[in-house]
Design an enzyme around this catalytic site. Structure first.
Site, PDB file in Angstrom:
ATOM      1  N   SER A 112     -57.919  12.462  -2.904  1.00  0.00           N
ATOM      2  CA  SER A 112     -56.698  13.094  -3.386  1.00  0.00           C
ATOM      3  C   SER A 112     -56.237  14.211  -2.435  1.00  0.00           C
ATOM      4  O   SER A 112     -56.108  13.958  -1.246  1.00  0.00           O
ATOM      5  CB  SER A 112     -56.973  13.606  -4.812  1.00  0.00           C
ATOM      6  OG  SER A 112     -55.783  13.660  -5.527  1.00  0.00           O
ATOM      7  N   LYS A 146     -56.103  14.067   1.737  1.00  0.00           N
ATOM      8  CA  LYS A 146     -55.081  14.544   2.691  1.00  0.00           C
ATOM      9  C   LYS A 146     -55.791  15.436   3.721  1.00  0.00           C
ATOM     10  O   LYS A 146     -55.558  15.362   4.927  1.00  0.00           O
ATOM     11  CB  LYS A 146     -54.000  15.377   1.977  1.00  0.00           C
ATOM     12  CG  LYS A 146     -53.343  14.719   0.755  1.00  0.00           C
ATOM     13  CD  LYS A 146     -52.297  15.647   0.119  1.00  0.00           C
ATOM     14  CE  LYS A 146     -52.062  15.492  -1.370  1.00  0.00           C
ATOM     15  NZ  LYS A 146     -51.651  14.248  -1.899  1.00  0.00           N
ATOM     16  N   TRP A 179     -48.821   6.990  -8.645  1.00  0.00           N
ATOM     17  CA  TRP A 179     -48.348   8.298  -8.151  1.00  0.00           C
ATOM     18  C   TRP A 179     -48.645   8.462  -6.653  1.00  0.00           C
ATOM     19  O   TRP A 179     -47.893   9.077  -5.921  1.00  0.00           O
ATOM     20  CB  TRP A 179     -49.038   9.382  -8.983  1.00  0.00           C
ATOM     21  CG  TRP A 179     -48.698  10.817  -8.723  1.00  0.00           C
ATOM     22  CD1 TRP A 179     -49.561  11.805  -8.327  1.00  0.00           C
ATOM     23  CD2 TRP A 179     -47.420  11.478  -8.890  1.00  0.00           C
ATOM     24  NE1 TRP A 179     -48.910  13.011  -8.241  1.00  0.00           N
ATOM     25  CE2 TRP A 179     -47.598  12.838  -8.578  1.00  0.00           C
ATOM     26  CE3 TRP A 179     -46.150  11.027  -9.273  1.00  0.00           C
ATOM     27  CZ2 TRP A 179     -46.558  13.768  -8.623  1.00  0.00           C
ATOM     28  CZ3 TRP A 179     -45.113  11.958  -9.312  1.00  0.00           C
ATOM     29  CH2 TRP A 179     -45.324  13.302  -8.988  1.00  0.00           C
ATOM     30  N   HIS A 232     -57.031   6.922 -10.512  1.00  0.00           N
ATOM     31  CA  HIS A 232     -57.207   7.963  -9.488  1.00  0.00           C
ATOM     32  C   HIS A 232     -58.596   8.584  -9.605  1.00  0.00           C
ATOM     33  O   HIS A 232     -58.832   9.432 -10.474  1.00  0.00           O
ATOM     34  CB  HIS A 232     -56.113   9.004  -9.739  1.00  0.00           C
ATOM     35  CG  HIS A 232     -55.979  10.025  -8.671  1.00  0.00           C
ATOM     36  ND1 HIS A 232     -55.553   9.733  -7.403  1.00  0.00           N
ATOM     37  CD2 HIS A 232     -56.201  11.366  -8.682  1.00  0.00           C
ATOM     38  CE1 HIS A 232     -55.503  10.839  -6.687  1.00  0.00           C
ATOM     39  NE2 HIS A 232     -55.907  11.840  -7.439  1.00  0.00           N
TER      40      HIS A 232
HETATM   41  C1  GTR Z   1     -51.802  15.838  -7.912  1.00  0.00           C
HETATM   42  C2  GTR Z   1     -50.941  15.845  -6.692  1.00  0.00           C
HETATM   43  C3  GTR Z   1     -51.450  14.802  -5.750  1.00  0.00           C
HETATM   44  C4  GTR Z   1     -52.955  14.853  -5.558  1.00  0.00           C
HETATM   45  C5  GTR Z   1     -53.699  15.272  -6.812  1.00  0.00           C
HETATM   46  C6  GTR Z   1     -55.113  15.781  -6.609  1.00  0.00           C
HETATM   47  O1  GTR Z   1     -51.353  16.654  -8.915  1.00  0.00           O
HETATM   48  O2  GTR Z   1     -49.625  15.580  -7.067  1.00  0.00           O
HETATM   49  O3  GTR Z   1     -50.774  14.910  -4.507  1.00  0.00           O
HETATM   50  O4  GTR Z   1     -53.293  15.648  -4.507  1.00  0.00           O
HETATM   51  O5  GTR Z   1     -53.066  16.264  -7.501  1.00  0.00           O
HETATM   52  O6  GTR Z   1     -55.464  16.351  -5.585  1.00  0.00           O
HETATM   53  O7  GTR Z   1     -55.890  15.643  -7.556  1.00  0.00           O
END
Ligand code: GTR
Length: 427
Positions: free
Chosen positions: A263, A267, A354, A404
């Site tokens: 997540s 990045k 997402w 996720h």
């Molecule tokens: C979310 C965000 C994503 C992702 C995620 C995370 O809210 O929109 O880009 O990075 O968090 O890191 O769990």
């Protein structure tokens, strides 16, 4: 006061909620038409036809563009680094592993930041071992089933009640993230693991870039610009400092460090891998917007949504490209290409819309042209692979069932990918 609290939470959460609910596109047919910036063309119009031109001209250009437009520039600053081992356990995980806890102190004059590193190594290793390394979301004590790991005393998100999503509802409790780290599986496959809490490097809230390593590296009277570093750059910089330390540990093969992140930390692993070629293999797990996903598709999370909800992650300039992604001089396939010729793996999850799974696949696929310059096969799959059908060359990709998260299935693919590239074993 009690009555005021819910209102305060609603106000604090509202930018996040509105960014997530306002006009999110999940329709493939509504993805705007776009053309990607040409990876193999320098800014002066020279065609990049060989790896020397890539390495000497185009790669430095692309790296600088990501610094100036997306993640921000990290100030050059002299810091002192010291480390101390605060615990050593010979019989960890029932005797399979050796476990160390190490505090790395980064200091500049009076200012200091402490990074608490947790290291597991196979007990029966007969030489320096390759390792997986990554930041964790909720403290080292959440990573492993062992109950004697130091609890983090750093700032934690659940204290702030901001940005909590369901996959983190257990944060803070011992072993809560065990399924995401699979320590025993990693050790059984003869790899080590090094991990630390990302908030040790830079707490994940917007304080005007004063705390964490932003404060440490800041010069007196320094003026931030629209191209100055955000938190993703800070976390990435911290990972390189941890790698500096790992290079001094003779039990670890520091030429075979696989950097993994999920997540926002996916990045981070991509950006750290782009900036620091010492990371020999890089894994992005469900990294989405600002990670592996193409920004121009504006599917799921968009540049506008992410820079509204998390303005401190990127350089300020990136936020100007919300709703005008096509004017960015880069897109995220170029970030993947910065890993070449090193192995890089991009993973998606079917329900994680997402993060735009197709956009993540396309980035991985479109980076392949740079691997070709090195005579390597990038991503073998020409079309998006089916669910649970990984494709792997020097670039790997899979989309699995589920949401996720980081799962045992993901780890099985990463371990096979590491075996293939670090140990020359085919899957
Ligand atoms: C979310 C965000 C994503 C992702 C995620 C995370 O809210 O929109 O880009 O990075 O968090 O890191 O769990």
């Amino acid at each position: 006061m009690k009555k005021l609290l819910p209102l305060v939470y609603i106000l604090l959460l509202s930018p996040i909620l509105s960014a997530q609910t306002a006009e999110v596109n999940y329709e493939e047919s509504l993805v705007p038409e776009y053309s990607l910036p040409e990876i193999l063309l320098t800014m002066s119009g020279e065609k990049v036809a060989d790896r020397f031109t890539w390495i000497n001209k185009r790669r430095p250009e692309v790296l600088q563009l990501f610094q100036d437009y997306v993640y921000g520039n990290i100030p050059e600053s002299k810091i002192d680094v010291s480390s101390r081992t605060v615990s050593h356990k010979e019989q960890a995980l029932g005797g399979k592993a050796i476990r160390d806890e190490v505090v790395i102190t980064l200091s500049a004059g009076e200012k200091k930041v402490e990074l608490n590193l947790l290291i597991y190594l196979p007990a029966d290793a007969d030489g320096p071992v390759p390792i997986f390394m990554g930041l964790n979301f909720n403290g080292n004590h959440t990573v492993s089933p062992e109950t004697d790991i130091q609890m983090s005393s750093s700032w934690m998100r659940n204290n702030q009640k901001i940005g909590i999503t369901d996959h983190r509802s257990n944060n803070g409790t011992r072993g809560a993230s065990e399924s995401r780290w699979q320590v025993t599986k990693i050790i059984d496959r003869n790899y080590g693991l090094a991990t630390l809490y990302y908030g040790d490097i830079d707490p994940d809230f917007h304080d005007g870039f004063k705390n964490g390593v932003h404060g440490l590296l800041a010069q007196e009277n320094e003026k931030r610009t629209d191209e100055s570093w955000g938190s993703l750059s800070a976390w990435a910089w911290g990972l390189s400092r941890v790698l500096d330390y790992l290079e001094t540990d003779g039990r670890i093969n520091s030429g075979k460090v696989a950097l993994i992140g999920h997540s926002r930390l996916g990045k981070t692993s991509l950006w750290a891998g782009a900036m620091d070629p010492r990371f020999a293999l890089v894994i992005s797990n469900d990294s989405g917007c600002g990670g592996a996903a193409l920004s121009r598709r504006a599917y799921g999370e968009t540049v506008n949504a992410i820079t509204t909800a998390f303005p401190h992650w990127f350089c300020k300039k990136f936020s100007e490209y919300g709703n005008r992604e096509s004017e960015l001089p880069v897109d995220q396939h170029m970030l993947i290409a910065l890993m070449a010729p090193r192995p890089v793996y991009v993973a998606s999850a079917e329900e994680d819309k997402w993060a735009d799974p197709r956009g993540e696949f396309l980035s991985a696929s479109k980076a392949s042209v740079v691997y070709s310059l090195f005579g390597l096969e990038g991503l073998p799959a020409a079309d998006m692979p089916g669910i649970n059908s990984p494709s792997s060359g020097t670039i790997g990709y899979h989309i699995r069932t589920g949401g996720h998260d980081v799962t045992a299935y993901d780890w099985d693919q990463y371990l096979a990918f590491a075996d293939k590239h670090f140990r020359n074993q085919q899957d």
